[in-house]
Design a protein around this motif. Structure first.
Motif, PDB file in Angstrom:
ATOM      1  N   ALA A 244       0.833  -1.206   0.000  1.00  0.00           N
ATOM      2  CA  ALA A 244       0.000   0.000   0.000  1.00  0.00           C
ATOM      3  C   ALA A 244       0.868   1.257   0.000  1.00  0.00           C
ATOM      4  O   ALA A 244       0.558   2.243  -0.680  1.00  0.00           O
ATOM      5  N   THR A 245       1.964   1.214   0.737  1.00  0.00           N
ATOM      6  CA  THR A 245       2.868   2.366   0.801  1.00  0.00           C
ATOM      7  C   THR A 245       3.522   2.623  -0.553  1.00  0.00           C
ATOM      8  O   THR A 245       3.544   3.758  -1.050  1.00  0.00           O
ATOM      9  N   ALA A 246       4.072   1.570  -1.165  1.00  0.00           N
ATOM     10  CA  ALA A 246       4.749   1.726  -2.456  1.00  0.00           C
ATOM     11  C   ALA A 246       3.777   2.158  -3.544  1.00  0.00           C
ATOM     12  O   ALA A 246       4.135   2.928  -4.445  1.00  0.00           O
ATOM     13  N   MET A 247       2.544   1.686  -3.470  1.00  0.00           N
ATOM     14  CA  MET A 247       1.552   2.088  -4.465  1.00  0.00           C
ATOM     15  C   MET A 247       1.262   3.579  -4.362  1.00  0.00           C
ATOM     16  O   MET A 247       1.165   4.283  -5.375  1.00  0.00           O
ATOM     17  N   GLN A 248       1.161   4.080  -3.158  1.00  0.00           N
ATOM     18  CA  GLN A 248       0.902   5.504  -2.966  1.00  0.00           C
ATOM     19  C   GLN A 248       2.112   6.352  -3.336  1.00  0.00           C
ATOM     20  O   GLN A 248       1.979   7.400  -3.971  1.00  0.00           O
ATOM     21  N   GLU A 249       3.291   5.888  -2.969  1.00  0.00           N
ATOM     22  CA  GLU A 249       4.496   6.700  -3.166  1.00  0.00           C
ATOM     23  C   GLU A 249       4.971   6.714  -4.622  1.00  0.00           C
ATOM     24  O   GLU A 249       5.419   7.747  -5.120  1.00  0.00           O
ATOM     25  N   SER A 250       4.907   5.576  -5.299  1.00  0.00           N
ATOM     26  CA  SER A 250       5.517   5.492  -6.638  1.00  0.00           C
ATOM     27  C   SER A 250       4.667   4.772  -7.673  1.00  0.00           C
ATOM     28  O   SER A 250       5.142   4.531  -8.779  1.00  0.00           O
ATOM     29  N   LYS A 251       3.420   4.413  -7.308  1.00  0.00           N
ATOM     30  CA  LYS A 251       2.608   3.571  -8.183  1.00  0.00           C
ATOM     31  C   LYS A 251       3.290   2.223  -8.431  1.00  0.00           C
ATOM     32  O   LYS A 251       3.150   1.620  -9.493  1.00  0.00           O
TER      33      LYS A 251
ATOM     34  N   GLY B 162      12.942   5.953  -6.003  1.00  0.00           N
ATOM     35  CA  GLY B 162      12.663   4.535  -5.853  1.00  0.00           C
ATOM     36  C   GLY B 162      11.238   4.164  -5.530  1.00  0.00           C
ATOM     37  O   GLY B 162      10.311   4.974  -5.586  1.00  0.00           O
ATOM     38  N   LEU B 163      11.052   2.894  -5.193  1.00  0.00           N
ATOM     39  CA  LEU B 163       9.725   2.337  -4.931  1.00  0.00           C
ATOM     40  C   LEU B 163       9.001   3.043  -3.793  1.00  0.00           C
ATOM     41  O   LEU B 163       7.780   3.210  -3.820  1.00  0.00           O
TER      42      LEU B 163
ATOM     43  N   SER C 105       4.850  11.059   5.730  1.00  0.00           N
ATOM     44  CA  SER C 105       4.334  11.688   4.517  1.00  0.00           C
ATOM     45  C   SER C 105       3.524  12.944   4.829  1.00  0.00           C
ATOM     46  O   SER C 105       2.940  13.088   5.906  1.00  0.00           O
ATOM     47  N   ALA C 106       3.477  13.834   3.844  1.00  0.00           N
ATOM     48  CA  ALA C 106       2.640  15.027   3.964  1.00  0.00           C
ATOM     49  C   ALA C 106       1.165  14.689   3.744  1.00  0.00           C
ATOM     50  O   ALA C 106       0.291  15.512   4.022  1.00  0.00           O
ATOM     51  N   TYR C 107       0.898  13.471   3.252  1.00  0.00           N
ATOM     52  CA  TYR C 107      -0.484  13.041   2.983  1.00  0.00           C
ATOM     53  C   TYR C 107      -0.720  11.680   3.637  1.00  0.00           C
ATOM     54  O   TYR C 107      -0.879  10.661   2.964  1.00  0.00           O
ATOM     55  N   PRO C 108      -0.756  11.630   4.955  1.00  0.00           N
ATOM     56  CA  PRO C 108      -0.786  10.345   5.673  1.00  0.00           C
ATOM     57  C   PRO C 108      -2.041   9.519   5.432  1.00  0.00           C
ATOM     58  O   PRO C 108      -1.999   8.295   5.567  1.00  0.00           O
ATOM     59  N   LYS C 109      -3.159  10.149   5.100  1.00  0.00           N
ATOM     60  CA  LYS C 109      -4.401   9.403   4.914  1.00  0.00           C
ATOM     61  C   LYS C 109      -4.484   8.704   3.554  1.00  0.00           C
ATOM     62  O   LYS C 109      -5.355   7.879   3.324  1.00  0.00           O
ATOM     63  N   ALA C 110      -3.565   9.033   2.653  1.00  0.00           N
ATOM     64  CA  ALA C 110      -3.650   8.516   1.287  1.00  0.00           C
ATOM     65  C   ALA C 110      -3.350   7.027   1.196  1.00  0.00           C
ATOM     66  O   ALA C 110      -3.792   6.351   0.258  1.00  0.00           O
TER      67      ALA C 110
END
Length: 290
Positions: free
Chosen positions: A88-95, A111-112, A162-167
């Motif tokens: 979930a983290t990698a998807m939000q950060e880098s797709k 990176g990822l 992250s600046a967008y923790p709920k994402a």
């Protein structure tokens, strides 16, 4: 000019019919070949995961990175929840792609996981190595007390800041579906729809990639097939790792515990007579066979 005889007129008609028939046959063959070629280009390549009532869909390159992230969790003996948080983290950060640039919030992010050299994650070269980046993420995650029971948003935020923790929460269903399949907790949970490979594969290269992902895997090359001695959840983890990497590694068939995934069929996992205790990963040979 003398009129044509009846016999000659009949012969000409037969010749015309024959030529027309040949033209139609040739046209039919051309149409059939074109249709097959065209149908290949129309295949929408994708990988899907199902676990209980959860589903997820990724592009093949994203699925390959998801398999890498999950294999690292298996290798470290971490629970599937750790892989869910990481996915979930990698998807939000880098797709789920190993990108070499950052954004306004972190111009040196890479990176990822969009980790930053300026925040102590490592050098840019290290962060751009997916294996390093994944393990750096897990190193930070396991230091969080009770991370297994935290909401994904809370666990991911404590690692990433992250600046967008709920994402992160929006990717939980995808993360849980792929983590469950790729850790082997859900047999036959991950499958990919792919076009035919355009180049031959190498079973020895599959062995190298597999060992890098899992470490210490007992495998042997048998021609175009890599045979991995494994069973239970680990066998299904390895098998579904192979499916998720099938595009890049030219994998055409995966067999595990009475089930087979055939790339050409596009029908997902099917019940077959494949033996237990082994995962068999077969690649396309240079001459197009397997």
């Amino acid at each position: 000019m003398a009129p044509l005889s009846v016999a000659r007129r009949r012969g000409l008609r037969r010749l015309a019919v024959l030529l027309l028939t040949l033209a139609l046959v040739a046209g039919g063959i051309y149409t059939a070949v074109y249709f097959v070629q065209r149908s290949e280009t129309l295949v929408s390549e994708r990988c899907t995961a199902k676990a209980a009532d959860r589903t997820g869909e990724l592009a093949p390159d994203q699925a390959s990175n998801a398999a890498l992230i999950t294999a690292a969790a298996v290798r470290r003996g971490l629970p599937p929840r750790a892989a869910t948080i990481a996915l979930a983290t990698a998807m939000q950060e880098s797709k789920l792609r190993n990108i070499g640039h950052g954004d306004q919030a972190g111009p040196d992010s890479r990176g990822l996981f969009q980790q930053r050299p300026s925040q102590g994650w490592g050098t840019e070269a290290q962060i751009m190595d997916p294996y390093y980046a994944v393990n750096a993420f897990y190193d930070a995650l396991v230091k969080i007390p009770g991370y297994e029971t935290l909401d994904i948003t809370d666990a991911a935020q404590q690692v990433q800041r992250s600046a967008y923790p709920k994402a992160y929460a929006q990717h939980e269903e995808m993360g849980r579906a792929f983590a469950s399949g790729l850790t082997g907790q859900t047999p036959a949970g991950v499958q990919c729809t792919l076009r035919s490979p355009t180049a031959g594969g190498n079973s020895a290269s599959v062995a190298t990639e597999l060992d890098q992902a899992y470490g210490g895997v007992d495998s042997r090359v048998d021609g175009a097939t890599l045979v991995v001695d494994s069973q239970g959840a680990l066998a299904w983890s390895v098998a579904q790792w192979a499916v998720a990497n099938a595009k890049d590694l030219s994998v055409v068939r995966v067999e595990v515990e009475g089930h087979t995934w055939q790339r050409a069929s596009g029908d997902g996992w099917q019940v077959t007579g494949s033996p237990d205790g082994q995962v068999r990963i077969t690649v396309r040979t240079a001459d197009g066979g397997s």
